[in-house]
Design a protein around this motif. Structure first.
Motif, PDB file in Angstrom:
ATOM      1  N   MET A   1       5.518  66.347  15.041  1.00 10.82           N
ATOM      2  CA  MET A   1       4.465  66.973  15.102  1.00 10.82           C
ATOM      3  C   MET A   1       3.273  66.535  14.261  1.00 10.82           C
ATOM      4  O   MET A   1       2.340  66.569  15.134  1.00 10.82           O
ATOM      5  CB  MET A   1       4.774  68.628  14.984  1.00 10.82           C
ATOM      6  N   GLY A   2       3.480  66.231  13.050  1.00  9.27           N
ATOM      7  CA  GLY A   2       2.508  65.763  12.404  1.00  9.27           C
ATOM      8  C   GLY A   2       1.839  64.192  12.806  1.00  9.27           C
ATOM      9  O   GLY A   2       0.640  64.220  12.851  1.00  9.27           O
ATOM     10  N   LYS A   3       2.567  63.484  13.578  1.00  7.86           N
ATOM     11  CA  LYS A   3       2.141  62.298  14.117  1.00  7.86           C
ATOM     12  C   LYS A   3       1.235  62.352  15.131  1.00  7.86           C
ATOM     13  O   LYS A   3       0.297  61.574  15.554  1.00  7.86           O
ATOM     14  CB  LYS A   3       3.258  61.350  14.532  1.00  7.86           C
ATOM     15  N   ARG A   4       1.128  63.780  16.062  1.00  5.12           N
ATOM     16  CA  ARG A   4       0.612  64.190  17.139  1.00  5.12           C
ATOM     17  C   ARG A   4      -0.943  64.730  16.831  1.00  5.12           C
ATOM     18  O   ARG A   4      -1.586  64.873  17.730  1.00  5.12           O
ATOM     19  CB  ARG A   4       1.209  64.995  17.921  1.00  5.12           C
ATOM     20  N   LEU A   5      -1.171  65.052  15.428  1.00  8.33           N
ATOM     21  CA  LEU A   5      -1.846  65.844  14.923  1.00  8.33           C
ATOM     22  C   LEU A   5      -3.158  64.948  14.535  1.00  8.33           C
ATOM     23  O   LEU A   5      -2.953  64.057  14.111  1.00  8.33           O
ATOM     24  CB  LEU A   5      -1.694  66.871  14.080  1.00  8.33           C
ATOM     25  N   PRO A   6      -4.429  65.536  15.112  1.00  8.38           N
ATOM     26  CA  PRO A   6      -5.496  64.427  14.459  1.00  8.38           C
ATOM     27  C   PRO A   6      -5.651  64.381  13.031  1.00  8.38           C
ATOM     28  O   PRO A   6      -6.130  63.288  12.419  1.00  8.38           O
ATOM     29  CB  PRO A   6      -6.723  65.505  14.817  1.00  8.38           C
ATOM     30  N   VAL A   7      -5.055  65.505  12.043  1.00  6.95           N
ATOM     31  CA  VAL A   7      -4.971  65.249  10.644  1.00  6.95           C
ATOM     32  C   VAL A   7      -3.894  64.321  10.163  1.00  6.95           C
ATOM     33  O   VAL A   7      -3.506  64.064   8.972  1.00  6.95           O
ATOM     34  CB  VAL A   7      -4.978  66.385   9.878  1.00  6.95           C
ATOM     35  N   GLY A   8      -2.897  64.053  10.876  1.00  3.32           N
ATOM     36  CA  GLY A   8      -1.782  63.093  10.699  1.00  3.32           C
ATOM     37  C   GLY A   8      -0.595  63.827  10.009  1.00  3.32           C
ATOM     38  O   GLY A   8       0.277  62.982   9.568  1.00  3.32           O
ATOM     39  N   ARG A   9      -0.531  65.183  10.141  1.00  4.77           N
ATOM     40  CA  ARG A   9       0.597  65.763   9.288  1.00  4.77           C
ATOM     41  C   ARG A   9       0.586  67.342   9.552  1.00  4.77           C
ATOM     42  O   ARG A   9      -0.289  67.678   9.983  1.00  4.77           O
ATOM     43  CB  ARG A   9       0.354  65.838   7.788  1.00  4.77           C
ATOM     44  N   VAL A  10       1.729  67.738   9.239  1.00  6.40           N
ATOM     45  CA  VAL A  10       1.720  69.185   9.379  1.00  6.40           C
ATOM     46  C   VAL A  10       1.164  69.981   8.011  1.00  6.40           C
ATOM     47  O   VAL A  10       0.937  69.181   7.232  1.00  6.40           O
ATOM     48  CB  VAL A  10       3.301  69.626   9.685  1.00  6.40           C
ATOM     49  N   GLY A  11       1.096  71.176   8.280  1.00  7.54           N
ATOM     50  CA  GLY A  11       0.347  72.038   7.165  1.00  7.54           C
ATOM     51  C   GLY A  11       1.464  72.308   6.183  1.00  7.54           C
ATOM     52  O   GLY A  11       2.577  72.277   6.176  1.00  7.54           O
ATOM     53  N   GLU A  12       0.753  72.367   4.911  1.00 13.71           N
ATOM     54  CA  GLU A  12       1.600  73.160   3.584  1.00 13.71           C
ATOM     55  C   GLU A  12       0.948  74.369   3.633  1.00 13.71           C
ATOM     56  O   GLU A  12      -0.246  74.735   3.992  1.00 13.71           O
ATOM     57  CB  GLU A  12       1.338  72.022   2.403  1.00 13.71           C
ATOM     58  N   ALA A  13       1.884  75.229   2.762  1.00 11.91           N
ATOM     59  CA  ALA A  13       1.418  76.662   2.475  1.00 11.91           C
ATOM     60  C   ALA A  13       0.164  76.691   1.767  1.00 11.91           C
ATOM     61  O   ALA A  13      -0.543  77.480   1.987  1.00 11.91           O
ATOM     62  CB  ALA A  13       2.614  77.432   1.742  1.00 11.91           C
ATOM     63  N   HIS A  14      -0.229  75.790   0.947  1.00 11.56           N
ATOM     64  CA  HIS A  14      -1.214  76.059   0.209  1.00 11.56           C
ATOM     65  C   HIS A  14      -2.660  75.659   0.971  1.00 11.56           C
ATOM     66  O   HIS A  14      -3.931  76.281   0.669  1.00 11.56           O
ATOM     67  CB  HIS A  14      -1.302  75.151  -1.324  1.00 11.56           C
ATOM     68  N   ASP A  15      -2.567  74.704   2.048  1.00  5.71           N
ATOM     69  CA  ASP A  15      -3.465  74.467   2.984  1.00  5.71           C
ATOM     70  C   ASP A  15      -3.977  75.798   3.553  1.00  5.71           C
ATOM     71  O   ASP A  15      -5.151  76.018   4.035  1.00  5.71           O
ATOM     72  CB  ASP A  15      -2.814  73.466   4.176  1.00  5.71           C
ATOM     73  N   ILE A  16      -2.986  76.552   3.865  1.00  5.75           N
ATOM     74  CA  ILE A  16      -3.451  77.872   4.738  1.00  5.75           C
ATOM     75  C   ILE A  16      -3.768  78.866   3.900  1.00  5.75           C
ATOM     76  O   ILE A  16      -4.588  79.712   4.267  1.00  5.75           O
ATOM     77  CB  ILE A  16      -2.062  78.278   5.555  1.00  5.75           C
ATOM     78  N   ALA A  17      -3.207  78.780   2.825  1.00  4.23           N
ATOM     79  CA  ALA A  17      -3.866  79.960   1.761  1.00  4.23           C
ATOM     80  C   ALA A  17      -5.253  80.027   1.477  1.00  4.23           C
ATOM     81  O   ALA A  17      -5.893  81.060   1.220  1.00  4.23           O
ATOM     82  CB  ALA A  17      -3.071  79.642   0.287  1.00  4.23           C
ATOM     83  N   GLN A  18      -5.993  78.840   1.691  1.00  2.53           N
ATOM     84  CA  GLN A  18      -7.384  78.823   1.223  1.00  2.53           C
ATOM     85  C   GLN A  18      -8.111  79.803   2.508  1.00  2.53           C
ATOM     86  O   GLN A  18      -9.333  80.078   2.021  1.00  2.53           O
ATOM     87  CB  GLN A  18      -7.997  77.218   1.588  1.00  2.53           C
ATOM     88  N   ALA A  19      -7.601  79.679   3.850  1.00  6.85           N
ATOM     89  CA  ALA A  19      -8.153  80.743   4.830  1.00  6.85           C
ATOM     90  C   ALA A  19      -8.138  81.969   4.361  1.00  6.85           C
ATOM     91  O   ALA A  19      -8.988  82.819   4.527  1.00  6.85           O
ATOM     92  CB  ALA A  19      -7.555  80.253   6.033  1.00  6.85           C
ATOM     93  N   TYR A  20      -7.110  82.408   3.729  1.00 13.89           N
ATOM     94  CA  TYR A  20      -6.857  83.950   3.267  1.00 13.89           C
ATOM     95  C   TYR A  20      -7.941  84.257   2.306  1.00 13.89           C
ATOM     96  O   TYR A  20      -8.634  85.347   2.307  1.00 13.89           O
ATOM     97  CB  TYR A  20      -5.566  84.061   2.795  1.00 13.89           C
TER      98      TYR A  20
END
Length: 243
Positions: A201-220
């Motif tokens: 899945m990461g290879k298919r994404l524009p950012v080149g990787r799947v997310g990590e929990a700390h990435d998503i935490a910033q939105a909260y």
């Protein structure tokens, strides 16, 4: 001087805060000076998570599928500033013909009804200027085959977010919609299957990787602090909906 809408000295309650995205949110909020309270069903995991956060963080084991337990928790807790709901169990992805409807109802019990109970009993305790941040997922916007139940739950939470933003105003109510994130949400798969999924899945994404929990935490943290958005779904998915 701390910003008025910052997290310093604010009380933040994170339901589902003992692991994954919820724990990442708890750690980030505590690092910014918040008084963090984490809630989850497993007492041992709650205490371990509270120790990992450090400082004055505390936790409490609550069965969030038990309405009376949720009501009692918030009654005893008293006033606070921000409520975050990230609770969820492992994904069960099946074609419709193979779907166990009892398991499907369980998914709604935890991700929808428990969220609703949390907001029902938690919102009266939220101080002026406070907020609620729920959790959905991009399956509601970009479902795949086998994701009927997951997509249904996500779509329901999106609708709930908008309805609550209107009814509970001036409390702000928003939701975060993650893409694929490396958390225990995928623990029903063995480690080799998980890594293969994350890599492919990461290879298919524009950012080149799947997310990590700390990435998503910033939105909260953004939604708790920025003070003007309500009824919004913030997508943090590495570009999944684009490809």
């Amino acid at each position: 001087m701390p910003r008025e809408n910052g997290l310093e000295n604010k009380r933040v309650v994170i339901v589902g805060g003992s692991s994954g995205i919820g724990l990442a949110v708890a750690k980030e909020a505590a690092a910014q000076g918040a008084d963090v309270v984490i809630v989850s069903s497993n007492a041992e995991r709650v205490q371990e998570a509270a120790r990992s956060i450090g400082g004055d963080a505390r936790g409490q084991a609550v069965d969030v599928s038990d309405e009376k337990a949720v009501e009692s928790f918030f009654t005893d807790l008293g006033a606070f500033d921000h409520l975050v709901f990230t609770a969820g169990d492992s994904l069960h992805l099946h074609q419709l013909a193979d779907t166990d409807l009892k398991l499907a109802r369980r998914a709604f019990e935890l991700r929808y009804w428990s969220a609703l109970a949390t907001v029902k009993y938690g919102s009266p305790q939220i101080r002026k200027g406070g907020s609620i941040v729920l959790t959905t997922g991009i399956a509601g916007q970009r479902p795949q085959s086998g994701w009927v139940i997951a997509a249904s739950v996500c779509g329901t939470i999106e609708a709930l977010t908008r309805a609550l933003a209107v009814e509970l105003a001036p409390i702000r109510v928003n939701a975060v919609s993650p893409g694929v994130v490396r958390t225990n949400l995928w623990q029903n798969m063995n480690s080799a299957e998980r890594e293969q999924l994350f890599e492919s899945m990461g290879k298919r994404l524009p950012v080149g990787r799947v997310g990590e929990a700390h990435d998503i935490a910033q939105a909260y943290l953004f939604l708790m602090q920025e003070g003007y958005s309500t009824g919004q779904i913030v997508v943090v998915d590495g570009g999944t909906v684009l490809v």
